[in-house]
Motif scaffolding. Structure first.
Motif, PDB file in Angstrom:
ATOM      1  N   ASN A  85       0.816  -1.217   0.000  1.00  0.00           N
ATOM      2  CA  ASN A  85       0.000   0.000   0.000  1.00  0.00           C
ATOM      3  C   ASN A  85       0.849   1.267   0.000  1.00  0.00           C
ATOM      4  N   GLY A  86       2.170   1.109  -0.003  1.00  0.00           N
ATOM      5  CA  GLY A  86       3.064   2.261   0.002  1.00  0.00           C
ATOM      6  C   GLY A  86       3.428   2.753   1.387  1.00  0.00           C
ATOM      7  N   GLY A  87       2.932   2.076   2.425  1.00  0.00           N
ATOM      8  CA  GLY A  87       3.249   2.468   3.796  1.00  0.00           C
ATOM      9  C   GLY A  87       4.617   1.967   4.219  1.00  0.00           C
ATOM     10  N   VAL A  88       5.255   2.700   5.108  1.00  0.00           N
ATOM     11  CA  VAL A  88       6.578   2.317   5.603  1.00  0.00           C
ATOM     12  C   VAL A  88       6.467   1.027   6.412  1.00  0.00           C
ATOM     13  N   ALA A  89       7.415   0.111   6.195  1.00  0.00           N
ATOM     14  CA  ALA A  89       7.418  -1.177   6.885  1.00  0.00           C
ATOM     15  C   ALA A  89       8.835  -1.517   7.332  1.00  0.00           C
ATOM     16  N   SER A  90       8.941  -2.315   8.355  1.00  0.00           N
ATOM     17  CA  SER A  90      10.249  -2.804   8.802  1.00  0.00           C
ATOM     18  C   SER A  90      10.553  -4.121   8.108  1.00  0.00           C
ATOM     19  N   PHE A  91      11.816  -4.321   7.755  1.00  0.00           N
ATOM     20  CA  PHE A  91      12.181  -5.592   7.127  1.00  0.00           C
ATOM     21  C   PHE A  91      12.043  -6.746   8.105  1.00  0.00           C
ATOM     22  N   SER A  92      11.891  -6.454   9.394  1.00  0.00           N
ATOM     23  CA  SER A  92      11.771  -7.520  10.389  1.00  0.00           C
ATOM     24  C   SER A  92      10.464  -8.301  10.257  1.00  0.00           C
ATOM     25  N   ILE A  93       9.501  -7.787   9.495  1.00  0.00           N
ATOM     26  CA  ILE A  93       8.272  -8.562   9.283  1.00  0.00           C
ATOM     27  C   ILE A  93       8.464  -9.629   8.207  1.00  0.00           C
ATOM     28  N   LEU A  94       9.589  -9.556   7.504  1.00  0.00           N
ATOM     29  CA  LEU A  94       9.928 -10.599   6.536  1.00  0.00           C
ATOM     30  C   LEU A  94      10.386 -11.844   7.287  1.00  0.00           C
ATOM     31  N   PRO A  95      10.271 -13.005   6.678  1.00  0.00           N
ATOM     32  CA  PRO A  95      10.829 -14.210   7.304  1.00  0.00           C
ATOM     33  C   PRO A  95      12.343 -14.070   7.471  1.00  0.00           C
ATOM     34  N   LEU A  96      12.860 -14.621   8.554  1.00  0.00           N
ATOM     35  CA  LEU A  96      14.293 -14.581   8.846  1.00  0.00           C
ATOM     36  C   LEU A  96      14.937 -15.873   8.375  1.00  0.00           C
ATOM     37  N   GLN A  97      16.023 -15.763   7.632  1.00  0.00           N
ATOM     38  CA  GLN A  97      16.729 -16.954   7.161  1.00  0.00           C
ATOM     39  C   GLN A  97      17.952 -17.181   8.035  1.00  0.00           C
TER      40      GLN A  97
END
Length: 138
Positions: free
Chosen positions: A24-36
């Motif tokens: 949606n164009g909102g700012v997000a933290s990469f920490s919501i991505l899965p961690l490898q």
């Protein structure tokens, strides 16, 4: 830089002045991505689309890439954080956009803390916080 099969696109190895946005164009933290953690060990599930925005080549090349996961590396002189692009290429995150630091501060503090304690297992609290304070001045 690495090449992508898609339209001869060049994917940079590292990004500066970066931040992440959701679909949606909102700012997000990469920490919501899965961690490898390892080669095939990805923890978590990707619940939304996240895109990396930033620049490469000393600010000459704007970047907008869909990313799938993130990882951190503690073995070097400074900790490194990478994100996995949809092209399956790891991109190193260098300096975040100034206004974005507050969004990812907790992750940065945690990674820098783990890095320092790994290198200095017998250290005391005050020294750790001094190191983190100096490391995170952007």
């Amino acid at each position: 830089m690495a090449s992508s099969d898609e339209e001869g696109e060049i994917v940079p190895n590292c990004i500066t002045n970066y931040h992440f946005v959701d679909s949606n164009g909102g700012v997000a933290s990469f920490s919501i991505l899965p961690l490898q953690w390892g080669e095939d060990d990805i923890l978590g599930a990707l619940n939304s689309e996240i895109f990396l925005r930033g620049t490469a080549d000393d600010g000459l090349q704007p970047i907008y890439k869909k990313v799938l996961a993130w990882r951190f590396e503690l073995s070097y002189a400074l900790p490194e954080i990478h994100v996995l692009s949809k092209d399956k290429i790891w991109i190193k995150l260098l300096k975040p956009r100034t206004g974005y630091v507050d969004t990812i501060r907790t992750v940065l503090i945690t990674v820098h803390f783990l890095h320092f304690v790994k290198k200095n297992p017998d250290t005391v609290g005050g020294i750790v916080w001094n190191y983190i304070g100096k490391s995170l001045r952007c």
